[in-house]
Design a protein around this motif. Sequence first.
Motif, PDB file in Angstrom:
ATOM      1  N   ILE A 318     -15.834  45.159  44.430  1.00 40.82           N
ATOM      2  CA  ILE A 318     -15.148  45.105  43.176  1.00 40.82           C
ATOM      3  C   ILE A 318     -13.688  45.152  43.340  1.00 40.82           C
ATOM      4  O   ILE A 318     -12.949  46.006  44.078  1.00 40.82           O
ATOM      5  CB  ILE A 318     -15.555  46.184  42.170  1.00 40.82           C
ATOM      6  CG1 ILE A 318     -14.806  46.278  41.167  1.00 40.82           C
ATOM      7  CG2 ILE A 318     -15.286  47.740  42.995  1.00 40.82           C
ATOM      8  CD1 ILE A 318     -15.587  47.262  39.828  1.00 40.82           C
ATOM      9  N   ALA A 319     -12.896  44.396  42.763  1.00 37.64           N
ATOM     10  CA  ALA A 319     -11.383  44.100  42.797  1.00 37.64           C
ATOM     11  C   ALA A 319     -11.058  44.150  41.456  1.00 37.64           C
ATOM     12  O   ALA A 319     -11.594  43.172  40.712  1.00 37.64           O
ATOM     13  CB  ALA A 319     -11.129  42.921  43.681  1.00 37.64           C
ATOM     14  N   ALA A 320      -9.939  44.870  41.092  1.00 35.18           N
ATOM     15  CA  ALA A 320      -9.355  44.877  39.703  1.00 35.18           C
ATOM     16  C   ALA A 320      -8.091  45.073  39.523  1.00 35.18           C
ATOM     17  O   ALA A 320      -7.340  45.879  40.547  1.00 35.18           O
ATOM     18  CB  ALA A 320     -10.348  45.812  38.715  1.00 35.18           C
ATOM     19  N   GLU A 321      -7.061  44.653  38.795  1.00 34.73           N
ATOM     20  CA  GLU A 321      -5.868  45.003  38.530  1.00 34.73           C
ATOM     21  C   GLU A 321      -5.632  44.802  37.028  1.00 34.73           C
ATOM     22  O   GLU A 321      -5.869  44.064  36.251  1.00 34.73           O
ATOM     23  CB  GLU A 321      -5.197  44.074  39.443  1.00 34.73           C
ATOM     24  CG  GLU A 321      -5.119  42.900  38.960  1.00 34.73           C
ATOM     25  CD  GLU A 321      -4.119  41.710  39.871  1.00 34.73           C
ATOM     26  OE1 GLU A 321      -3.409  42.470  40.603  1.00 34.73           O
ATOM     27  OE2 GLU A 321      -4.128  40.496  39.928  1.00 34.73           O
ATOM     28  N   TYR A 322      -4.611  45.809  36.709  1.00 35.02           N
ATOM     29  CA  TYR A 322      -4.018  45.529  35.357  1.00 35.02           C
ATOM     30  C   TYR A 322      -2.535  45.620  35.238  1.00 35.02           C
ATOM     31  O   TYR A 322      -1.820  46.483  36.087  1.00 35.02           O
ATOM     32  CB  TYR A 322      -4.358  46.849  34.661  1.00 35.02           C
ATOM     33  CG  TYR A 322      -3.756  46.871  33.188  1.00 35.02           C
ATOM     34  CD1 TYR A 322      -4.026  46.112  32.117  1.00 35.02           C
ATOM     35  CD2 TYR A 322      -2.536  47.733  32.839  1.00 35.02           C
ATOM     36  CE1 TYR A 322      -3.602  45.990  30.911  1.00 35.02           C
ATOM     37  CE2 TYR A 322      -1.823  47.628  31.709  1.00 35.02           C
ATOM     38  CZ  TYR A 322      -2.346  46.931  30.715  1.00 35.02           C
ATOM     39  OH  TYR A 322      -1.790  46.964  29.442  1.00 35.02           O
ATOM     40  N   GLN A 362     -13.159  41.634  39.162  1.00 29.68           N
ATOM     41  CA  GLN A 362     -13.840  40.473  40.062  1.00 29.68           C
ATOM     42  C   GLN A 362     -15.085  41.408  40.669  1.00 29.68           C
ATOM     43  O   GLN A 362     -14.912  42.467  41.465  1.00 29.68           O
ATOM     44  CB  GLN A 362     -13.219  39.949  41.325  1.00 29.68           C
ATOM     45  CG  GLN A 362     -14.127  39.109  42.321  1.00 29.68           C
ATOM     46  CD  GLN A 362     -13.250  38.582  43.284  1.00 29.68           C
ATOM     47  OE1 GLN A 362     -12.453  37.777  43.273  1.00 29.68           O
ATOM     48  NE2 GLN A 362     -13.468  39.283  44.476  1.00 29.68           N
ATOM     49  N   LEU A 363     -16.194  40.983  40.522  1.00 28.45           N
ATOM     50  CA  LEU A 363     -17.534  41.624  41.514  1.00 28.45           C
ATOM     51  C   LEU A 363     -18.284  40.728  42.328  1.00 28.45           C
ATOM     52  O   LEU A 363     -18.009  39.562  42.097  1.00 28.45           O
ATOM     53  CB  LEU A 363     -18.559  41.878  40.465  1.00 28.45           C
ATOM     54  CG  LEU A 363     -18.267  42.972  39.142  1.00 28.45           C
ATOM     55  CD1 LEU A 363     -19.427  43.018  38.283  1.00 28.45           C
ATOM     56  CD2 LEU A 363     -17.876  44.256  39.584  1.00 28.45           C
ATOM     57  N   PHE A 375     -19.660  35.810  43.892  1.00 32.93           N
ATOM     58  CA  PHE A 375     -18.378  36.489  43.137  1.00 32.93           C
ATOM     59  C   PHE A 375     -18.707  36.049  41.552  1.00 32.93           C
ATOM     60  O   PHE A 375     -19.253  34.896  41.329  1.00 32.93           O
ATOM     61  CB  PHE A 375     -17.220  36.341  43.567  1.00 32.93           C
ATOM     62  CG  PHE A 375     -16.532  34.940  43.316  1.00 32.93           C
ATOM     63  CD1 PHE A 375     -16.850  34.044  44.503  1.00 32.93           C
ATOM     64  CD2 PHE A 375     -15.913  34.748  42.266  1.00 32.93           C
ATOM     65  CE1 PHE A 375     -16.147  32.910  44.079  1.00 32.93           C
ATOM     66  CE2 PHE A 375     -15.478  33.473  41.993  1.00 32.93           C
ATOM     67  CZ  PHE A 375     -15.593  32.455  42.772  1.00 32.93           C
ATOM     68  N   LEU A 376     -18.315  36.997  40.824  1.00 32.51           N
ATOM     69  CA  LEU A 376     -18.129  36.732  39.266  1.00 32.51           C
ATOM     70  C   LEU A 376     -16.585  37.077  38.981  1.00 32.51           C
ATOM     71  O   LEU A 376     -16.463  38.355  39.606  1.00 32.51           O
ATOM     72  CB  LEU A 376     -19.192  37.225  38.376  1.00 32.51           C
ATOM     73  CG  LEU A 376     -20.673  36.488  38.550  1.00 32.51           C
ATOM     74  CD1 LEU A 376     -21.498  37.577  37.752  1.00 32.51           C
ATOM     75  CD2 LEU A 376     -20.599  35.201  37.977  1.00 32.51           C
ATOM     76  N   LYS A 377     -15.868  36.677  38.095  1.00 33.39           N
ATOM     77  CA  LYS A 377     -14.643  37.104  38.042  1.00 33.39           C
ATOM     78  C   LYS A 377     -14.260  36.764  36.361  1.00 33.39           C
ATOM     79  O   LYS A 377     -14.496  35.724  35.992  1.00 33.39           O
ATOM     80  CB  LYS A 377     -13.375  36.447  38.753  1.00 33.39           C
ATOM     81  CG  LYS A 377     -12.033  36.881  38.720  1.00 33.39           C
ATOM     82  CD  LYS A 377     -11.424  36.418  39.919  1.00 33.39           C
ATOM     83  CE  LYS A 377      -9.933  37.021  40.281  1.00 33.39           C
ATOM     84  NZ  LYS A 377      -9.220  36.589  41.416  1.00 33.39           N
ATOM     85  N   ALA A 378     -13.500  37.765  35.783  1.00 33.67           N
ATOM     86  CA  ALA A 378     -12.860  37.675  34.503  1.00 33.67           C
ATOM     87  C   ALA A 378     -11.590  37.790  34.637  1.00 33.67           C
ATOM     88  O   ALA A 378     -11.157  39.114  35.040  1.00 33.67           O
ATOM     89  CB  ALA A 378     -13.745  38.672  33.502  1.00 33.67           C
ATOM     90  N   SER A 400      -7.865  33.327  28.584  1.00 35.52           N
ATOM     91  CA  SER A 400      -9.078  33.847  29.179  1.00 35.52           C
ATOM     92  C   SER A 400      -9.745  33.129  30.084  1.00 35.52           C
ATOM     93  O   SER A 400      -9.852  31.800  29.885  1.00 35.52           O
ATOM     94  CB  SER A 400      -9.996  34.500  28.166  1.00 35.52           C
ATOM     95  OG  SER A 400      -9.409  35.318  27.544  1.00 35.52           O
ATOM     96  N   ARG A 401      -9.983  33.389  31.506  1.00 34.90           N
ATOM     97  CA  ARG A 401     -10.817  32.582  32.451  1.00 34.90           C
ATOM     98  C   ARG A 401     -11.961  33.321  32.803  1.00 34.90           C
ATOM     99  O   ARG A 401     -11.743  34.515  33.271  1.00 34.90           O
ATOM    100  CB  ARG A 401      -9.695  32.263  33.493  1.00 34.90           C
ATOM    101  CG  ARG A 401     -10.404  31.687  34.849  1.00 34.90           C
ATOM    102  CD  ARG A 401      -9.673  31.062  35.657  1.00 34.90           C
ATOM    103  NE  ARG A 401      -8.897  29.838  35.349  1.00 34.90           N
ATOM    104  CZ  ARG A 401      -8.221  29.090  36.139  1.00 34.90           C
ATOM    105  NH1 ARG A 401      -7.880  29.281  37.392  1.00 34.90           N
ATOM    106  NH2 ARG A 401      -7.624  28.161  35.388  1.00 34.90           N
ATOM    107  N   ARG A 402     -13.067  32.745  32.910  1.00 30.82           N
ATOM    108  CA  ARG A 402     -14.201  33.176  33.533  1.00 30.82           C
ATOM    109  C   ARG A 402     -14.550  32.379  34.738  1.00 30.82           C
ATOM    110  O   ARG A 402     -14.690  31.069  34.402  1.00 30.82           O
ATOM    111  CB  ARG A 402     -15.634  33.245  32.494  1.00 30.82           C
ATOM    112  CG  ARG A 402     -15.031  34.110  31.196  1.00 30.82           C
ATOM    113  CD  ARG A 402     -14.801  35.779  31.281  1.00 30.82           C
ATOM    114  NE  ARG A 402     -14.750  36.508  30.173  1.00 30.82           N
ATOM    115  CZ  ARG A 402     -13.663  36.580  29.864  1.00 30.82           C
ATOM    116  NH1 ARG A 402     -12.471  36.255  30.719  1.00 30.82           N
ATOM    117  NH2 ARG A 402     -13.287  37.700  28.735  1.00 30.82           N
ATOM    118  N   SER A 403     -15.057  32.749  35.763  1.00 30.07           N
ATOM    119  CA  SER A 403     -15.353  31.931  36.725  1.00 30.07           C
ATOM    120  C   SER A 403     -16.331  32.722  37.367  1.00 30.07           C
ATOM    121  O   SER A 403     -16.621  33.848  37.583  1.00 30.07           O
ATOM    122  CB  SER A 403     -14.035  31.693  37.783  1.00 30.07           C
ATOM    123  OG  SER A 403     -13.569  32.644  38.434  1.00 30.07           O
TER     124      SER A 403
END
Length: 449
Positions: A318-322, A362-363, A375-378, A400-403
Amino acid sequence: MKWALALIFAMSSAAQAQEKTTTTTTTVIQSTSTTENTPKIETKAEEAPVLTQVATVTEVKKEYPQFEFTSYGYISFSQAETFKTVQNLDPIVRRSMDLAEFAFEGEYKLTDSSKIEFEVEIEHGGVGTTIEFDPFEEFGEFEQEIEKGGEVVLHEIYYKKDFKKTDTAVRIGKFPLFISLGSVLTKPHKYPTILASDLEGRMMPLGWTETGVGLEQKIKYGFTARAALVNGLNSEFFRTYSWVGGGYQRHFESMNADNLATVFSLEWGNISKGTGIAYAQYAGDSTDNRYKVDKLKVPAEVRITTVMGNYKWKGIGIAAEYIEGSLDNSDKVSAANATLGGLAKPKAFAPLGHKAKLESVQLSYDWETPGLVFFLKAEHVNTFADVQGSIVKNPRYDVSRRSGGFMWMWDTAAFMKVQYARDKTELEGLPETYQANVAFGFDLSAFEK
């Protein structure tokens, strides 16, 4: 977003506890093995050869300087929907190929505690200015980008000195800023997507490096603190489509340094290795770094705050940022930029938001045996989250991007990445579009895992 960061923090705690357990077990096994194999009867005659051998090993001297290098690069193919003009919103499909990036990283070790690192990048396979096409401006406008970035760039070069007794390191030169996942995860094998972040480039410099001096201090319990004083941005090149990203000074031979910026970060674990979480902050004025010094008389301070994490556990990642940013007097900066002439004229891209936000999660799952990572990413970015003065919010830049996709690595360092994404803006009447990308490349740093 908060749940993702909380999950990373919890998983990192488990990882560090696991590492401590593993270390303790290994020590016990080694101790037992030594006791069983060592004869109980010890004589001075038997000890002598051992002492002689140790002395021989310590006499081996390293010769400096030592040179080491690594390299990575990739080529990409894409198919994406776009539009002819603002009057015709029926999507059309375009295809493109790009020799996106080739990087060569070298390292001169001067002593066992000091070295010089550098990275040369060749982007898009050439040198010169670039031209971009925007279908929404004046029935389709060709824009010339004044940038030598993008082509042959000395992306970073700095001297690093380690003080091992205090776990301190000093950097002097041009080095990466610890401010986002895009500037921390710099090697392609460390992330399964084509880029570490698809939308960071719409808000700030992508793969951000600056010139200055930086200090790194390891603290107890897995924490690392960093502080740096670096060259500031130039607000003359802030643009609607990249917010403060265009202010990254690479347009001229030298950089204006009338305004400096500070960067501070506190990391727990190691984000680059997939076991950490961090807080980072950038702050610096950008008014005095302008070339047209009389056009803007008020401060244009940029502040960016980031909370980010990256963790992998038993194949699950899992990778995430704000990221949240603000630009003081953004309306006055916009007005000053709008009157620039020549190649610096921003045309329709002068308006700037006062506040900008980016969220990314991102998961991933690492199927280690065949070398596949799915992977799935939002992601979401809005560079007009708030405005000042007469500036009007532009929903086209609320994206918004979903990939989703996968990375396949073979021969340790060769890789193929496949990513399918759908983009949606808040601009009323603008249809959702898709992008499909395939990248082939290599990353020699994967041998260091």
